[in-house]
Design an enzyme around this catalytic site. Structure first.
Site, PDB file in Angstrom:
ATOM      1  N   LYS A 191       5.138  -6.512   0.421  1.00 11.10           N
ATOM      2  CA  LYS A 191       4.670  -6.362   1.804  1.00 11.10           C
ATOM      3  C   LYS A 191       3.143  -6.399   1.766  1.00 11.10           C
ATOM      4  O   LYS A 191       2.484  -5.414   1.468  1.00 11.10           O
ATOM      5  CB  LYS A 191       5.160  -5.032   2.378  1.00 11.10           C
ATOM      6  CG  LYS A 191       5.352  -4.997   3.872  1.00 11.10           C
ATOM      7  CD  LYS A 191       4.157  -5.002   4.761  1.00 11.10           C
ATOM      8  CE  LYS A 191       3.219  -3.859   4.844  1.00 11.10           C
ATOM      9  NZ  LYS A 191       1.970  -4.243   5.538  1.00 11.10           N
ATOM     10  N   GLY A 244      -3.414   1.320  -1.689  1.00 11.46           N
ATOM     11  CA  GLY A 244      -3.961   1.454  -0.345  1.00 11.46           C
ATOM     12  C   GLY A 244      -4.634   2.801  -0.192  1.00 11.46           C
ATOM     13  O   GLY A 244      -5.033   3.418  -1.178  1.00 11.46           O
ATOM     14  N   SER A 245      -4.719   3.268   1.028  1.00 12.18           N
ATOM     15  CA  SER A 245      -5.474   4.498   1.286  1.00 12.18           C
ATOM     16  C   SER A 245      -4.692   5.742   0.868  1.00 12.18           C
ATOM     17  O   SER A 245      -3.460   5.739   0.820  1.00 12.18           O
ATOM     18  CB  SER A 245      -5.802   4.589   2.771  1.00 12.18           C
ATOM     19  OG  SER A 245      -4.593   4.686   3.507  1.00 12.18           O
ATOM     20  N   THR A 246      -5.418   6.803   0.619  1.00 16.90           N
ATOM     21  CA  THR A 246      -4.803   8.081   0.258  1.00 16.90           C
ATOM     22  C   THR A 246      -3.946   8.607   1.419  1.00 16.90           C
ATOM     23  O   THR A 246      -2.869   9.169   1.201  1.00 16.90           O
ATOM     24  CB  THR A 246      -5.904   9.078  -0.139  1.00 16.90           C
ATOM     25  OG1 THR A 246      -6.509   8.591  -1.354  1.00 16.90           O
ATOM     26  CG2 THR A 246      -5.360  10.470  -0.383  1.00 16.90           C
ATOM     27  N   GLU A 267      -1.532   3.915  -5.908  1.00 17.85           N
ATOM     28  CA  GLU A 267      -2.916   3.645  -6.304  1.00 17.85           C
ATOM     29  C   GLU A 267      -3.723   3.765  -5.022  1.00 17.85           C
ATOM     30  O   GLU A 267      -3.603   2.926  -4.133  1.00 17.85           O
ATOM     31  CB  GLU A 267      -3.055   2.227  -6.871  1.00 17.85           C
ATOM     32  CG  GLU A 267      -2.177   1.921  -8.068  1.00 17.85           C
ATOM     33  CD  GLU A 267      -2.545   2.718  -9.297  1.00 17.85           C
ATOM     34  OE1 GLU A 267      -3.706   3.155  -9.406  1.00 17.85           O
ATOM     35  OE2 GLU A 267      -1.671   2.931 -10.149  1.00 17.85           O
ATOM     36  N   CYS A 302     -11.867  -0.222  -4.391  1.00 22.12           N
ATOM     37  CA  CYS A 302     -11.432   1.168  -4.570  1.00 22.12           C
ATOM     38  C   CYS A 302     -12.334   1.886  -5.564  1.00 22.12           C
ATOM     39  O   CYS A 302     -12.563   3.080  -5.447  1.00 22.12           O
ATOM     40  CB  CYS A 302      -9.984   1.213  -5.024  1.00 22.12           C
ATOM     41  SG  CYS A 302      -9.659   0.133  -6.422  1.00 22.12           S
ATOM     42  N   GLU A 401     -14.341   8.130   1.703  1.00 20.77           N
ATOM     43  CA  GLU A 401     -14.373   6.735   1.249  1.00 20.77           C
ATOM     44  C   GLU A 401     -14.738   5.850   2.445  1.00 20.77           C
ATOM     45  O   GLU A 401     -14.051   5.844   3.459  1.00 20.77           O
ATOM     46  CB  GLU A 401     -13.001   6.327   0.709  1.00 20.77           C
ATOM     47  CG  GLU A 401     -13.008   4.919   0.163  1.00 20.77           C
ATOM     48  CD  GLU A 401     -11.625   4.458  -0.324  1.00 20.77           C
ATOM     49  OE1 GLU A 401     -10.635   4.679   0.385  1.00 20.77           O
ATOM     50  OE2 GLU A 401     -11.563   3.879  -1.420  1.00 20.77           O
TER      51      GLU A 401
HETATM   52  P1  NAD Z   1      -3.909   1.180   4.042  1.00 19.69           P
HETATM   53  O1  NAD Z   1      -3.406   2.398   3.377  1.00 19.69           O
HETATM   54  O2  NAD Z   1      -4.319   1.255   5.445  1.00 19.69           O
HETATM   55  O3  NAD Z   1      -2.813   0.024   3.972  1.00 19.69           O
HETATM   56  C1  NAD Z   1      -2.242  -0.373   2.748  1.00 19.69           C
HETATM   57  C2  NAD Z   1      -0.880  -0.985   3.005  1.00 19.69           C
HETATM   58  O4  NAD Z   1      -0.015   0.012   3.531  1.00 19.69           O
HETATM   59  C3  NAD Z   1      -0.883  -2.129   4.027  1.00 19.69           C
HETATM   60  O5  NAD Z   1      -0.007  -3.136   3.592  1.00 19.69           O
HETATM   61  C4  NAD Z   1      -0.369  -1.450   5.268  1.00 19.69           C
HETATM   62  O6  NAD Z   1       0.264  -2.335   6.173  1.00 19.69           O
HETATM   63  C5  NAD Z   1       0.630  -0.473   4.692  1.00 19.69           C
HETATM   64  N1  NAD Z   1       0.972   0.661   5.562  1.00 19.69           N
HETATM   65  C6  NAD Z   1       0.199   1.245   6.512  1.00 19.69           C
HETATM   66  N2  NAD Z   1       0.885   2.235   7.122  1.00 19.69           N
HETATM   67  C7  NAD Z   1       2.101   2.288   6.548  1.00 19.69           C
HETATM   68  C8  NAD Z   1       3.266   3.084   6.760  1.00 19.69           C
HETATM   69  N3  NAD Z   1       3.305   4.052   7.673  1.00 19.69           N
HETATM   70  N4  NAD Z   1       4.350   2.855   5.980  1.00 19.69           N
HETATM   71  C9  NAD Z   1       4.336   1.888   5.042  1.00 19.69           C
HETATM   72  N5  NAD Z   1       3.279   1.089   4.824  1.00 19.69           N
HETATM   73  C10 NAD Z   1       2.170   1.287   5.556  1.00 19.69           C
HETATM   74  O7  NAD Z   1      -5.086   0.660   3.111  1.00 19.69           O
HETATM   75  P2  NAD Z   1      -6.001  -0.619   3.314  1.00 19.69           P
HETATM   76  O8  NAD Z   1      -6.968  -0.335   4.402  1.00 19.69           O
HETATM   77  O9  NAD Z   1      -5.160  -1.845   3.394  1.00 19.69           O
HETATM   78  O10 NAD Z   1      -6.744  -0.705   1.908  1.00 19.69           O
HETATM   79  C11 NAD Z   1      -7.859   0.041   1.597  1.00 19.69           C
HETATM   80  C12 NAD Z   1      -7.496   1.206   0.709  1.00 19.69           C
HETATM   81  O11 NAD Z   1      -6.893   0.734  -0.486  1.00 19.69           O
HETATM   82  C13 NAD Z   1      -8.719   1.998   0.240  1.00 19.69           C
HETATM   83  O12 NAD Z   1      -8.468   3.358   0.384  1.00 19.69           O
HETATM   84  C14 NAD Z   1      -8.840   1.620  -1.230  1.00 19.69           C
HETATM   85  O13 NAD Z   1      -9.492   2.572  -2.035  1.00 19.69           O
HETATM   86  C15 NAD Z   1      -7.434   1.437  -1.621  1.00 19.69           C
HETATM   87  N6  NAD Z   1      -7.317   0.644  -2.837  1.00 19.69           N
HETATM   88  C16 NAD Z   1      -6.962   1.278  -3.987  1.00 19.69           C
HETATM   89  C17 NAD Z   1      -6.856   0.571  -5.188  1.00 19.69           C
HETATM   90  C18 NAD Z   1      -6.421   1.242  -6.459  1.00 19.69           C
HETATM   91  O14 NAD Z   1      -6.018   0.530  -7.374  1.00 19.69           O
HETATM   92  N7  NAD Z   1      -6.456   2.549  -6.551  1.00 19.69           N
HETATM   93  C19 NAD Z   1      -7.124  -0.804  -5.198  1.00 19.69           C
HETATM   94  C20 NAD Z   1      -7.488  -1.425  -4.001  1.00 19.69           C
HETATM   95  C21 NAD Z   1      -7.574  -0.684  -2.829  1.00 19.69           C
END
Ligand code: NAD
Length: 497
Positions: A191, A244-246, A267, A302, A401
């Site tokens: 996804k 994605g985000s925390t 992650e 990240c 962040e």
């Molecule tokens: P996000 O958490 O907003 O979204 C990530 C994914 O989750 C997207 O595909 C989104 O559609 C999905 N999502 C959102 N709400 C959801 C829900 N309720 N249920 C299921 N899926 C859902 O993050 P973002 O804005 O896309 O990415 C940025 C974040 O990613 C930053 O916090 C960054 O630090 C982190 N990141 C971490 C790493 C790592 O390896 N630790 C690497 C890259 C990015």
């Protein structure tokens, strides 16, 4: 560096046929509801095409396809050496279509085309290849049993894996999951972020072409709160891997608890400290790395080195070097191969970044570089790489962040103070230390609560190094053989002889 010019890339962009449909059971398909959303390029605000807005009905279809493929054994029971061949072919196809994939990535999320090509595509292909090459070289265990027993400790594929990924390295984050998930024999539903779905959709067909059986790799574009949530709550998804985000990471743990206790590997975000001691071996190199650590990929990383901790005795000497180095990071059209800072992913993210810049001013930090939106006439969303000096670790810009090119400079006097400030964060993804004292380097590295620590460099490591976070930066690890653990269950088979 590519030999193609900006004009070449623009021509190719105009000629592109964008595929925006989901991929289930080896074919492209519209969302069951027929719904789509506009895919907008942050480069210039252009609508690139329509993307399927999948929801729970599509999750049902994809999970059923993935489960049936897993049960069939066509992939899950294939000899590892045979899976290896297919994975290597998949990696080759990603590489062969590298220019197209890089272009899709740049148009979709704004990163410089040179980076998309040299870093994202190459590292993505490498992740698939590396995992494939490894899979017929890992062995299981035989336990230390009494003479009349045989104890086998084996790892087996977990089943149906849902992978939910972000928009900052869309192809690469997908492949960090796909490599070990597919190599170990699972079926996967990917996804991608609604902000950057195009490369994930494109590589699904390449996977089929490489020989991955139908249903083993499916892609569901759409929003998090619709199809993402449906996958996370699904009773027949065995494992959920996420980058994605925390905030969303925590929510996914709740979904798993509310449904089938699927394994959840996260992650998440970071607020990484980059500590420069007065005895750093080369202050100019440290300054250049500090600038790159916040400007690369528009700061949408990240592991961005977003907190620069500088020893007080060299602050006045060091900060001008960082400001000078940052001048080399200039926003420009990402399709120009000379550009090293592209567009932010979308208007929403730009507004978030600008609001943090306002917070920096409001909290009394001193702006010493950047600070504004730029290139507005392009119709795209660009922000100047920005530095705030005089930041305290209690300020909002040091705690949260930002996920944009905004650097906080924080002063310290002793190594203990540096470590205390560095660890004073809910995150623990990465950290760097610059010193020519080997004991100080090791002692500081040990004291830092972070999954990756770099010494006298920023952002070291390759596929051989596990990558992931302490604390609220996540659990589990991507990359290296350790990543295989996430996609396998451990079984003990005890035989009486
Ligand atoms: P996000 O958490 O907003 O979204 C990530 C994914 O989750 C997207 O595909 C989104 O559609 C999905 N999502 C959102 N709400 C959801 C829900 N309720 N249920 C299921 N899926 C859902 O993050 P973002 O804005 O896309 O990415 C940025 C974040 O990613 C930053 O916090 C960054 O630090 C982190 N990141 C971490 C790493 C790592 O390896 N630790 C690497 C890259 C990015």
């Amino acid at each position: 560096m590519t030999s193609l010019t900006r004009a070449d890339w623009e021509q190719r962009a105009n000629d592109l046929k964008i595929e925006g449909r989901a991929y289930i059971q080896g074919e492209y398909t519209a969302a069951a509801s027929g719904a789509t959303f506009d895919c907008i390029s942050p480069v210039d605000g252009r609508v690139l095409g329509q993307v399927a807005s999948c929801d729970s009905a599509d999750a049902e279809r994809a999970v059923a396809a993935a489960r049936a493929a897993f049960e069939s054994g066509a992939w899950s029971r294939l000899a590892p050496a045979k899976r290896k061949k297919v994975m290597i072919r998949f990696a080759e196809l990603i590489q062969q279509h590298g220019e197209e994939l890089a272009l899709l990535e740049t148009l979709d999320m704004g990163k410089p085309i040179s980076d998309a090509l040299a870093i994202d595509v190459n590292s993505a292909a490498n992740s698939i290849r590396w995992s494939g090459e490894a899979i017929d070289k890992v062995y299981d265990e035989v336990a230390a049993t009494p003479h009349n027993e045989l104890g086998l400790v084996t790892r087996e594929a977990i089943g149906v894996v849902a992978a939910i990924v972000p928009w900052n390295f869309p192809l690469l984050m997908s492949c960090w999951k796909l490599g070990p998930a597919l190599a170990t024999g699972n079926s996967v539903i990917l996804k991608p972020s609604e902000k950057s779905p195009l490369t994930a959709i494109r590589i699904a067909q390449l996977a089929t072409e490489a020989g991955i059986p139908n249903g083993v790799f499916n892609v569901l574009p759409g929003y998090g709160h619709t199809v993402g949530k449906a996958l996370a709550l699904h009773m027949d998804v065995d494992c959920l891997v996420f980058t994605g985000s925390t905030k969303i990471a925590k929510q996914l743990m709740i979904y798993a608890g509310e449904s089938n206790m699927k394994r959840v590997w996260l992650e998440a975000g970071g607020k990484s400290p980059n500590i420069v001691f007065a005895d750093a071996p080369d202050l100019k190199a440290a300054a250049e790395a500090a600038a790159g650590a916040i400007a690369f990929n528009q700061g949408e990383v990240c592991t961005a080195g977003s907190r620069l901790l500088v020893e007080k005795s060299i602050k006045d000497q060091f900060l001008p070097l960082v400001i000078e180095a940052l001048k080399g990071w200039k926003p420009g059209n990402p399709l120009d191969p000379a550009t090293n800072v592209g567009a932010l992913v979308d208007t929403q993210q730009m507004n978030t970044v600008l609001s943090y810049i306002e917070a920096g001013h409001a909290d009394g930090a001193k702006l010493v570089a950047g600070g504004k939106r730029t290139l507005e006439e392009t119709g795209g969303v660009y922000v100047e790489p920005t530095i705030f000096d005089g930041v305290s670790n209690a300020m909002k810009i040091a705690r949260e962040e930002i996920f944009g090119p905004v650097l906080s400079v924080i002063e310290f006097e002793t190594a203990e103070e540096a470590v205390r400030i560095a660890n004073d964060t809910p995150y623990g993804l990465a950290a760097a230390v610059w010193t020519s004292n080997i004991s100080k380097a090791h002692l500081t590295a040990k004291a830092l609560r972070a999954g990756s620590v770099w010494v006298n460099q920023y952002d070291g490591g390759d596929m051989t190094a596990p990558f992931g976070g302490f604390k609220q930066s996540g659990n589990g690890r991507d990359k290296s053989l350790h990543a295989f653990d996430k996609y396998t269950e451990l079984k003990a088979t005890w035989i009486k002889l």
